[in-house]
Design an enzyme around this catalytic site. Structure first.
Site, short mmCIF file in Angstrom:
data_model
loop_
_atom_site.label_atom_id
_atom_site.label_comp_id
_atom_site.label_asym_id
_atom_site.label_seq_id
_atom_site.Cartn_x
_atom_site.Cartn_y
_atom_site.Cartn_z
N TYR A 58 -1.45 -0.28 10.61
CA TYR A 58 -1.48 -0.88 9.06
C TYR A 58 -0.22 -0.43 8.36
CZ TYR A 58 -3.72 -1.50 4.34
OH TYR A 58 -3.82 -1.63 3.27
N SER A 74 0.81 -1.02 0.09
CA SER A 74 0.00 -0.09 0.00
C SER A 74 0.87 1.26 -0.09
CB SER A 74 -1.00 0.16 1.36
OG SER A 74 -1.59 1.24 1.52
N LYS A 76 2.22 -2.77 6.33
CA LYS A 76 2.58 -2.85 4.78
C LYS A 76 3.95 -2.31 4.55
CE LYS A 76 -1.49 -3.91 3.41
NZ LYS A 76 -1.60 -5.46 2.66
#
Length: 265
Positions: A160, A147, A164
């Site tokens: 998160y 991402s 990633k």
């Protein structure tokens, strides 16, 4: 003949959103595809919905229920795909989760949940796919979903972002280790994509006070997209099919940014 005709592929997190779109695009180009997800009912329905598509393009379709954090379930998923298709050529480690929390409110439970699925789940998926490919002595491709959040930190999705960034490191580490087995490891990094996952993130951001109304978060995140629009899953799949195809055989250890120009790195 499609770009991936005859290739046996597994896509995790394929019950909806980007994962489903990846699998369907592979079918459109002649691949055999195992759609895999933790949601048993939804993944069975996705496979059923795509049987005609597979037949029309010369491929086959199956599905598997899997918790990507459980190694035995990942092994069973791969064994099932191999039993149906005869081999494994391409493995997409796409399953992922997010649960926004403001930075100072992040808990151990929040951190462990996200890192377990996005980090450990990716590692296990890479390892078990590689073991199958090595045993076949045919090489293969491992493709991970990362991402833009792996390239920069955001204040209310810190775990998160960390997970990633970890996926990017796993791509590089895996590429170095598996090259001797003719296995390439690559990844792609979407930006803002209109999927069910983003809709949930939008609701979560309102709950923690990071947004005041529906759609605000997406509008703010996407304001700097040079292409001028939020992505749809089919904006991503041209690249993912390329990564699964022979056209990308000389690529390894790389992450392709597919964010419309949000992050210029």
């Amino acid at each position: 003949m499609g770009r991936v005709s005859g290739r046996s592929c597994i896509v995790t997190g394929a019950a909806r959103g980007i994962g489903r779109a990846i699998g369907e695009a592979l079918l459109d180009e002649g691949a055999d595809v195992c759609f895999a997800d933790i949601n048993a009912e939804k993944i069975a329905a996705v496979a059923q919905d795509n049987r005609e598509r597979a037949q029309r393009n010369g491929g086959r379709v199956t599905h598997a229920v899997v918790d990507v954090t459980k190694r035995e379930q990942v092994r069973a998923m791969i064994a099932h795909a191999v039993s149906v298709f005869g081999k494994l050529d391409v493995k997409f480690n796409n399953a992922g989760v997010n649960r926004p929390m403001n930075f100072l409110d992040v808990t151990e439970e929040n951190w462990n949940f996200i890192m377990s699925v996005n980090g450990l789940g990716c590692l296990i998926g890479m390892q078990e796919a590689a073991r199958q490919m090595i045993s076949q002595k045919t090489g293969g491709k491992i493709i991970n979903t990362t991402s833009i959040a792996g390239r920069q930190g955001f204040d209310n999705v810190a775990p998160y972002c960390a997970s990633k960034a970890g996926v990017i490191s796993l791509i590089q580490s895996g590429a170095r280790d598996l090259a001797k087995h003719n296995i390439t490891v690559t990844g792609f990094a979407p930006g803002v994509v209109a999927t069910e996952m983003w809709e949930q993130v939008d609701r979560d951001l309102m709950e923690i006070g990071a947004a005041e109304k529906p759609g605000q978060a997406m509008a703010e995140f996407s304001a700097d997209i040079l292409r001028g629009k939020v992505a749809r899953p089919d904006d991503i799949t041209g690249t993912t099919t390329f990564l699964a195809s022979p056209d990308s055989d000389y690529m390894t250890g790389q992450v392709v940014m597919i964010d419309g120009g949000m992050t210029l790195v």
